[in-house]
Write a protein that holds these residues in place. Structure first.
Motif, PDB file in Angstrom:
ATOM      1  N   ARG A 120       0.913  -1.019   0.011  1.00  0.00           N
ATOM      2  CA  ARG A 120      -0.010  -0.127  -0.032  1.00  0.00           C
ATOM      3  C   ARG A 120       0.937   1.353   0.203  1.00  0.00           C
ATOM      4  NH1 ARG A 120      -2.391  -4.148  -0.486  1.00  0.00           N
ATOM      5  NH2 ARG A 120      -1.523  -3.525  -2.353  1.00  0.00           N
ATOM      6  N   LEU A 121       2.169   0.971   0.851  1.00  0.00           N
ATOM      7  CA  LEU A 121       3.175   2.141   0.421  1.00  0.00           C
ATOM      8  C   LEU A 121       3.208   2.620  -0.364  1.00  0.00           C
ATOM      9  CD1 LEU A 121       4.687   1.603   3.825  1.00  0.00           C
ATOM     10  CD2 LEU A 121       3.065   3.374   3.109  1.00  0.00           C
ATOM     11  N   ILE A 122       4.003   1.766  -1.772  1.00  0.00           N
ATOM     12  CA  ILE A 122       4.265   1.674  -3.138  1.00  0.00           C
ATOM     13  C   ILE A 122       3.155   2.250  -3.674  1.00  0.00           C
ATOM     14  CG2 ILE A 122       4.778   0.359  -4.868  1.00  0.00           C
ATOM     15  CD1 ILE A 122       6.406  -1.513  -3.556  1.00  0.00           C
ATOM     16  N   GLU A 123       2.021   2.149  -3.809  1.00  0.00           N
ATOM     17  CA  GLU A 123       0.461   2.490  -4.115  1.00  0.00           C
ATOM     18  C   GLU A 123       0.396   3.383  -3.950  1.00  0.00           C
ATOM     19  OE1 GLU A 123      -1.396  -1.277  -4.510  1.00  0.00           O
ATOM     20  OE2 GLU A 123      -2.771  -0.058  -2.872  1.00  0.00           O
ATOM     21  N   ARG A 124       0.769   4.623  -2.733  1.00  0.00           N
ATOM     22  CA  ARG A 124       1.183   5.463  -2.102  1.00  0.00           C
ATOM     23  C   ARG A 124       2.082   6.281  -2.905  1.00  0.00           C
ATOM     24  NH1 ARG A 124      -3.076   3.272  -1.739  1.00  0.00           N
ATOM     25  NH2 ARG A 124      -4.664   3.316   0.243  1.00  0.00           N
ATOM     26  N   PHE A 125       2.931   6.501  -2.785  1.00  0.00           N
ATOM     27  CA  PHE A 125       4.056   6.737  -4.017  1.00  0.00           C
ATOM     28  C   PHE A 125       4.116   6.761  -5.047  1.00  0.00           C
ATOM     29  CE2 PHE A 125       8.464   6.465  -6.174  1.00  0.00           C
ATOM     30  CZ  PHE A 125       9.043   7.362  -4.801  1.00  0.00           C
ATOM     31  N   VAL A 126       3.398   5.996  -5.683  1.00  0.00           N
ATOM     32  CA  VAL A 126       3.756   6.258  -6.932  1.00  0.00           C
ATOM     33  C   VAL A 126       2.399   7.149  -7.240  1.00  0.00           C
ATOM     34  CG1 VAL A 126       2.545   4.814  -9.072  1.00  0.00           C
ATOM     35  CG2 VAL A 126       3.798   3.108  -7.577  1.00  0.00           C
ATOM     36  N   ASP A 127       1.360   7.137  -6.587  1.00  0.00           N
ATOM     37  CA  ASP A 127       0.258   7.890  -6.810  1.00  0.00           C
ATOM     38  C   ASP A 127       1.345   9.014  -6.588  1.00  0.00           C
ATOM     39  OD1 ASP A 127      -2.165   6.084  -7.012  1.00  0.00           O
ATOM     40  OD2 ASP A 127      -2.704   6.669  -5.318  1.00  0.00           O
ATOM     41  N   LEU A 128       1.492   9.661  -5.949  1.00  0.00           N
ATOM     42  CA  LEU A 128       2.407  10.777  -5.754  1.00  0.00           C
ATOM     43  C   LEU A 128       3.081  11.358  -7.146  1.00  0.00           C
ATOM     44  CD1 LEU A 128       2.814  13.035  -3.124  1.00  0.00           C
ATOM     45  CD2 LEU A 128       4.704  11.927  -3.187  1.00  0.00           C
ATOM     46  N   ARG A 129       3.708   9.999  -7.157  1.00  0.00           N
ATOM     47  CA  ARG A 129       5.038  10.323  -8.441  1.00  0.00           C
ATOM     48  C   ARG A 129       4.392  10.934  -9.535  1.00  0.00           C
ATOM     49  NH1 ARG A 129       7.279   5.392  -9.708  1.00  0.00           N
ATOM     50  NH2 ARG A 129       5.378   5.127 -11.092  1.00  0.00           N
ATOM     51  N   CYS A 130       3.585   9.944  -9.486  1.00  0.00           N
ATOM     52  CA  CYS A 130       2.163  10.684 -11.029  1.00  0.00           C
ATOM     53  C   CYS A 130       1.623  12.131 -10.559  1.00  0.00           C
ATOM     54  CB  CYS A 130       1.589   9.813 -11.272  1.00  0.00           C
ATOM     55  SG  CYS A 130       1.994   8.045 -11.576  1.00  0.00           S
ATOM     56  N   MET A 131       1.199  12.141 -10.036  1.00  0.00           N
ATOM     57  CA  MET A 131       0.445  13.708  -9.279  1.00  0.00           C
ATOM     58  C   MET A 131       1.762  15.316  -9.607  1.00  0.00           C
ATOM     59  SD  MET A 131      -2.343  12.752  -6.800  1.00  0.00           S
ATOM     60  CE  MET A 131      -1.431  12.641  -5.266  1.00  0.00           C
ATOM     61  N   LEU A 132       2.670  14.347  -8.854  1.00  0.00           N
ATOM     62  CA  LEU A 132       3.967  16.149  -9.232  1.00  0.00           C
ATOM     63  C   LEU A 132       4.712  15.755 -10.319  1.00  0.00           C
ATOM     64  CD1 LEU A 132       5.409  15.427  -5.464  1.00  0.00           C
ATOM     65  CD2 LEU A 132       3.809  16.769  -6.502  1.00  0.00           C
ATOM     66  N   TRP A 191       8.197  -8.930  -6.325  1.00  0.00           N
ATOM     67  CA  TRP A 191       9.090  -7.908  -5.796  1.00  0.00           C
ATOM     68  C   TRP A 191       8.616  -9.008  -4.392  1.00  0.00           C
ATOM     69  CZ3 TRP A 191       4.437  -4.551  -8.236  1.00  0.00           C
ATOM     70  CH2 TRP A 191       5.269  -3.949  -8.269  1.00  0.00           C
ATOM     71  N   GLN A 192       7.887  -9.769  -4.491  1.00  0.00           N
ATOM     72  CA  GLN A 192       7.980 -11.417  -3.999  1.00  0.00           C
ATOM     73  C   GLN A 192       9.490 -12.102  -4.629  1.00  0.00           C
ATOM     74  OE1 GLN A 192       4.145 -13.415  -5.037  1.00  0.00           O
ATOM     75  NE2 GLN A 192       3.022 -12.111  -3.243  1.00  0.00           N
ATOM     76  N   GLN A 193       9.250 -11.892  -5.627  1.00  0.00           N
ATOM     77  CA  GLN A 193      11.151 -12.735  -5.861  1.00  0.00           C
ATOM     78  C   GLN A 193      12.371 -12.323  -5.687  1.00  0.00           C
ATOM     79  OE1 GLN A 193      11.207 -13.854 -10.666  1.00  0.00           O
ATOM     80  NE2 GLN A 193      13.367 -13.185 -10.269  1.00  0.00           N
ATOM     81  N   ASP A 194      12.465 -10.581  -5.848  1.00  0.00           N
ATOM     82  CA  ASP A 194      12.806  -9.716  -5.487  1.00  0.00           C
ATOM     83  C   ASP A 194      13.560  -9.491  -4.205  1.00  0.00           C
ATOM     84  OD1 ASP A 194      14.327 -10.593  -7.801  1.00  0.00           O
ATOM     85  OD2 ASP A 194      13.269  -8.644  -8.913  1.00  0.00           O
ATOM     86  N   GLY A 195      12.501  -9.519  -3.341  1.00  0.00           N
ATOM     87  CA  GLY A 195      12.556  -8.794  -1.977  1.00  0.00           C
ATOM     88  C   GLY A 195      11.764  -7.450  -2.448  1.00  0.00           C
ATOM     89  N   ILE A 196      10.918  -6.845  -1.535  1.00  0.00           N
ATOM     90  CA  ILE A 196      10.104  -5.313  -1.659  1.00  0.00           C
ATOM     91  C   ILE A 196      10.926  -4.331  -1.836  1.00  0.00           C
ATOM     92  CG2 ILE A 196       8.540  -3.645  -1.000  1.00  0.00           C
ATOM     93  CD1 ILE A 196       6.875  -6.120   0.255  1.00  0.00           C
ATOM     94  N   VAL A 197      12.240  -4.103  -0.571  1.00  0.00           N
ATOM     95  CA  VAL A 197      13.004  -3.118  -0.866  1.00  0.00           C
ATOM     96  C   VAL A 197      13.853  -3.510  -1.447  1.00  0.00           C
ATOM     97  CG1 VAL A 197      14.960  -2.264   0.850  1.00  0.00           C
ATOM     98  CG2 VAL A 197      12.973  -3.314   2.344  1.00  0.00           C
ATOM     99  N   ARG A 198      14.164  -4.605  -1.860  1.00  0.00           N
ATOM    100  CA  ARG A 198      15.437  -4.143  -3.212  1.00  0.00           C
ATOM    101  C   ARG A 198      15.071  -4.325  -4.448  1.00  0.00           C
ATOM    102  NH1 ARG A 198      17.902  -9.079  -6.243  1.00  0.00           N
ATOM    103  NH2 ARG A 198      19.640  -8.578  -6.551  1.00  0.00           N
ATOM    104  N   ARG A 199      13.641  -4.683  -4.759  1.00  0.00           N
ATOM    105  CA  ARG A 199      13.747  -3.909  -6.339  1.00  0.00           C
ATOM    106  C   ARG A 199      12.959  -2.451  -6.275  1.00  0.00           C
ATOM    107  NH1 ARG A 199      13.741  -4.849 -10.963  1.00  0.00           N
ATOM    108  NH2 ARG A 199      14.255  -6.514 -10.337  1.00  0.00           N
ATOM    109  N   THR A 200      12.184  -2.338  -5.317  1.00  0.00           N
ATOM    110  CA  THR A 200      11.900  -0.838  -5.320  1.00  0.00           C
ATOM    111  C   THR A 200      13.681  -0.134  -5.240  1.00  0.00           C
ATOM    112  OG1 THR A 200      10.440  -1.448  -3.356  1.00  0.00           O
ATOM    113  CG2 THR A 200      11.577   1.480  -3.801  1.00  0.00           C
ATOM    114  N   LEU A 201      14.295  -0.507  -4.615  1.00  0.00           N
ATOM    115  CA  LEU A 201      15.729   0.649  -4.563  1.00  0.00           C
ATOM    116  C   LEU A 201      15.752   0.208  -6.555  1.00  0.00           C
ATOM    117  CD1 LEU A 201      16.865  -0.272  -1.443  1.00  0.00           C
ATOM    118  CD2 LEU A 201      15.980   2.063  -2.405  1.00  0.00           C
ATOM    119  N   HIS A 202      16.022  -1.317  -6.733  1.00  0.00           N
ATOM    120  CA  HIS A 202      16.499  -1.445  -7.873  1.00  0.00           C
ATOM    121  C   HIS A 202      15.841  -0.781  -9.516  1.00  0.00           C
ATOM    122  CE1 HIS A 202      18.931  -4.122 -11.390  1.00  0.00           C
ATOM    123  NE2 HIS A 202      17.331  -4.300 -11.827  1.00  0.00           N
TER     124      HIS A 202
END
Length: 226
Positions: A120-132, A191-202
């Motif tokens: 849910r945090l990833i989704e909200r961050f993406v919302d913000l990225r798109c709006m900004l 995300w499940q394959q790589d891990g949430i943090v690792r995939r996001t940072l990548h």
């Protein structure tokens, strides 16, 4: 106005018929084009729907495949859809309404098909990225009018970051963006394959490297290797 959906695929045999059936449930007559990045055509070979346009000679890489699909498409509006992303129930009517209100291009909000709170945090961050920044990614089902796409020279034929390149071109040309309120439902498999943090940072690192001028082919090779 007619809508064409372009699906770039690579070894998506397990997913492709499900996403096609899903699109037909929304609109039985929608034009569907599947562009296969596998020279052997492994995904298009299993498509059961005889009305789907199959492109089996596309150059590997999402941007290349989408560009080839756009040439084949006959719609006034093109929707770029990943094989593991499902649209909301009234997706096409929402797109048409947005275009009729004056939008030239846009995307749905990201929805990840998993229950864990970090998604849910990833989704909200993406919302913000798109709006900004008016910067949706391909897993949000980007749509664009044919007129706007032709004005900027078509979908960037690059193997990765084609979504970012497309968004930047449309924004720089002054075309109007809209972020639709509905969410797609996309698979959490990366995300499940790589891990949430690792995939996001990548993903962030790939974006920063691309914006800094890195070769999209080298980025694509690194993306597939991870």
């Amino acid at each position: 106005m007619k809508i064409s959906v372009i699906i770039p695929v690579l070894h998506e045999q397990a997913q492709i018929n499900g996403i096609i059936s899903h699109l037909r449930s929304i609109d039985p007559d929608v034009e569907i084009i599947v562009a296969d990045g596998d020279p052997g055509g492994s995904t298009i070979a299993v498509i059961a729907d005889g009305t789907v346009f199959r492109l089996g000679s596309s150059i590997k890489g999402r941007g290349n495949q989408l560009a080839a699909g756009a040439v084949t498409a006959s719609g006034d509006i093109l929707v770029m859809l990943h094989a593991d992303t499902f649209l909301p129930p009234h997706a096409f009517s929402s797109i048409l309404a947005a275009i009729n209100r004056g939008a030239d291009w846009g995307a749905f909000r990201l929805g990840i098909d998993a229950t864990s709170p970090p998604y849910r945090l990833i989704e909200r961050f993406v919302d913000l990225r798109c709006m900004l920044f008016e910067l949706p990614y391909g897993d949000q089902a980007i749509f664009v009018s044919r007129a706007a796409l032709q004005d900027i020279g078509g979908i960037p034929a690059i193997p990765l970051m084609e979504d970012v390149a497309l968004a930047r071109k449309l924004r720089q040309a002054g075309f109007r963006f809209t972020l639709l309120p509905e969410r797609v439902r996309t698979s959490p498999r990366r995300w499940q394959q790589d891990g949430i943090v690792r995939r996001t940072l990548h993903n962030w690192l790939l974006l920063l490297r691309y914006l800094s001028g890195a070769d999209p082919q080298k980025l694509a090779n690194q993306y597939r290797a991870n």
